[in-house]
Design a protein around this motif. Structure first.
Motif: not given
Length: 733
Positions: A38-64
């Protein structure tokens, strides 16, 4: 069932209640192996961005909140030590930067083009790719290029906490250190653009990055090669105007980059002829290298990380191959069982089928018994109702609970009791064989009851002189409990469908100890029952095959046996079965090279038994491991659908098996739960058997506790229920 027991005193824990119970080794080793997988699978999943990956992109904001000098400054932003500095690249200096790599296909081609034209660049690598392809990061450094951090999993850091940002930086740095033995001070945030694109969401991140000791490098010339606009367009967009210096954004990963490579091969010589130099960042700025050599503990941590990632990928690849193998074996077994069991049923049930002349000669029934006081009376009385002429030989194997006395007190003229010192089931059967009067011998367990027609049905195949042994239809009598119901499904679906299949293939691997019949002459030719293995029934069956005898299945020869009613007893029984089967396979391994008709078992039976009874159960946990992984980390829906599909196939096979055996379908309600819980127990038992076999351990005979509740349908009711004696309650080996 097993009839040998080693007596020993109460365990030390019983003598000293203050001692804490330790986890048994049979549970500890499989548990440690499972945790490691399970640890090997978890490590592999993390390295391959299958787990704990966050692909959200922040929209543009103000520059104040962004300083003006940053918005109007260069692409190099330094916020270290509380200062805010913006730098650009001198004229006629180009710093090519490549994001998202290293990629095993495109990065080497980019490096080849750079080397060809004597150019240097900066590669902003992700931790996921650097961990998987460390040799490319090392090549970058060795060839004079600089590497920078591009986070580990490529998330938009404006969404992340400081703790997550630190984790992204440190693991990215760890991967670079392990790959090339260096540490970098360059950083490029994912989804970044020009300096004037900084806003109130990204600027605080840039400031924080500076406090961690990194220089943020964005770009001021974007080739937009990720759009694949064509080689000419990439060159046009990457070319600065008026001889100005620039940091050019390109990509060596993230998709097909052949246009980038082709554009680079034209772009470099063209601009070199115009007086441009292609340097890494610190060369262009005339500063000290951004890379520092790492040694000592930090270096070994990085190397250990790369090793673990490589191991996780390798182990996962092996597991995927194993999953494909087990999938093939499971489907193949289902197909074979369905097709061949149907063929078997049609053959033996067709009108006019017969094995030869009807067998009417008397039969000797051997009943080895060790401490079977609770069951032996039911067993003997069921035999007395037999529709076929029999003699019964009860071999008391050193019982201490009065088993022999119970049989003698019944005063039955066709029942004899033979006593011997405790020597084990094979010895008891051989003793019974020596005392049997007839050539046809039926063997059964002391906890089993026969139907009136069982013996008659069991011996009819001996009308064929080629038949040396017959397997009966063993059934679970105590099926009302959940564990009993699960074993009932296993007996009907697994054991009996298997026996139909093996009968058609003429390579039956096991005559069940609960109900089997033999020619005494066949047994004598192979030396009788052997105690070389803990599965004497499998051992003798394989020996008969190798001696040229046919072994067949009699579906109507039903015997009702008492299955284990606790997890501990079930564990003990299946552990012995699994280990004994392995011993028998190893003992008869030379059957693979046997020639002539007797070699059929070696060519067909032994490989099938090894695949379906040893290898397949050993690999089967992979199905559940990947199921759990898929449910938790995705794709959840597809994973559940696939598992339900496999369950549906199993349910269909089980329903067909129940129909063939004329069993009620209600017990199949517990099939899904059996697949989730019961099957896992069988996995661990088999794994423990493998560990015992590989370590050369010796497994002792074990005696299961009986209750005497099993009766044949419509069979006799026992005259009394004996109270459990103190000898029945003592610990068993």
């Amino acid at each position: 069932m097993a009839s040998r027991i080693r007596r020993h005193g109460p365990p030390s824990e019983a003598r000293d209640g203050s001692r804490r119970r330790r986890l048994p080794m049979r549970l500890l080793l499989p548990l440690l192996l499972l945790v490691a997988l399970v640890a090997m699978l978890m490590l592999r999943g993390y390295v391959h961005s299958e787990i704990l990956a966050d692909h959200r992109i922040q929209p543009e904001a103000a520059t104040d909140k962004v300083p003006e000098k940053i918005l109007e400054g260069g692409p190099i932003i330094d916020t270290r030590s509380g200062r805010t500095t913006s730098l650009g690249v001198p004229d006629h200096r180009l710093v090519l930067t490549f994001d998202d790599g290293p990629d095993p296909e495109w990065t080497p081609k980019v490096l080849d083009v750079l080397k060809k034209h004597h150019a240097h660049a900066v590669f902003f690598v992700t931790g996921t790719m650097s961990s998987r392809y460390p040799e490319l990061v090392k090549r970058m450094v060795d060839e004079g290029h600089e590497v920078g951090l591009h986070t580990f999993n490529h998330p938009d850091l404006s969404y992340q906490s400081k703790k997550r940002i630190d984790w992204e930086l440190s693991t990215n740095q760890l991967a670079i250190t392990g790959a090339a033995g260096v540490r970098t001070s360059l950083f490029r945030p994912p989804y970044s653009s020009f300096a004037d694109a900084m806003d109130d969401k990204s600027w605080p991140v840039t400031e924080y990055i500076g406090t961690r000791g990194y220089i943020t490098v964005v770009n001021n010339t974007d080739s937009e090669d990720w759009k694949k606009p064509g080689v000419d367009e990439i060159i046009r967009r990457a070319t600065p105007h008026g001889g100005k210096g620039a940091i050019v954004l390109m990509h060596d990963s993230g998709g097909d980059r052949h246009q980038t490579v082709q554009a680079l091969d034209r772009f470099l010589p063209t601009l070199q002829q115009q007086g441009y130099r292609f340097d890494n960042l610190t060369e262009a700025l005339g500063a000290d290298s951004a890379l520092t050599r790492v040694s000592g503990l930090d270096l070994w941590k990085g190397k250990a990380w790369i090793f673990l990632v490589s191991a996780a990928d390798g182990i996962t690849s092996v597991m995927v191959v194993g999953l494909a193998v087990i999938g093939f074996l499971v489907i193949s077994r289902f197909v074979l069982m369905l097709l061949l069991s149907a063929a078997h049923a049609r053959r033996v049930r067709r009108k006019g089928f017969g094995w030869g002349p009807a067998v009417t000669e008397p039969v000797s029934v051997l009943v080895p018994a060790y401490n079977e006081a609770k069951c032996i009376e039911n067993t003997v009385r069921s035999l007395m109702a037999s529709e076929h002429p029999i003699e019964v030989v009860v071999v008391d194997d050193g019982s201490t609970d009065g088993t022999a006395r119970i049989v003698e007190a019944m005063g039955l003229p066709t029942v004899r009791v033979v006593r011997q010192l405790n020597a084990g089931k094979p010895a008891a059967l051989n003793r019974g064989l020596a005392n049997a009067r007839y050539d046809l011998v039926v063997m059964m367990d002391g906890d089993t009851v026969f139907e009136p027609s069982t013996v008659r049905e069991l011996v009819q195949p001996f009308g064929d002189p080629r038949v040396g042994a017959v397997a009966g239809n063993a059934k679970v009598g105590n099926r009302d409990s959940l564990i009993g119901a699960w074993q009932h499904i296993e007996y009907v679906m697994g054991f009996n469908l298997d026996r139909r299949m093996y009968d058609v293939l003429r390579c039956m691997p096991t005559i069940p100890g609960a109900v089997g019949a033999f020619r005494r002459s066949a047994l004598q030719r192979v030396g009788g029952m052997s105690d070389d293995t803990l599965a004497e029934d499998t051992d003798i069956t394989m020996a008969l095959h190798r001696d040229g005898w046919r072994v067949v299945y009699a579906e109507n020869a039903r015997a009702w046996t008492e299955a284990p009613e606790s997890v501990q007893q079930l564990w003990s029984q299946r552990y012995r079965w699994s280990y004994g089967t392995m011993q028998a396979i190893w003992k008869h391994r030379r059957a693979l090279v046997d020639r002539g008709p007797s070699g059929r078992f070696g060519r067909v039976g032994l490989p099938l038994v090894s695949l379906f009874m040893v290898l397949a159960p050993l690999l089967a946990p992979l199905i559940d491991v990947f199921l759990l992984y898929g449910v938790v980390f995705g794709p959840t829906q597809k994973t559940i659908v696939a598992w339900l599909g496999v369950l549906a196939i199993q349910a269909f096979c089980a329903a067909y098996a129940f129909r063939l055996d004329k069993e009620r379908m209600t017990h199949l309600i517990s099939l899904p739960l059996q697949q989730i819980l019961y099957r896992q127990l069988m996995y661990v038992v088999l794994l423990q058997s493998w560990i015992t076999a590989l370590t050369g351990g010796r497994l002792r005979w074990q005696k299961l506790r009986r209750t005497g509740v099993v009766e044949a349908p419509g069979g006799p009711v026992p005259t009394q229920r004996r109270r459990r004696s103190s000898s029945d309650r003592r610990p068993v080996a």
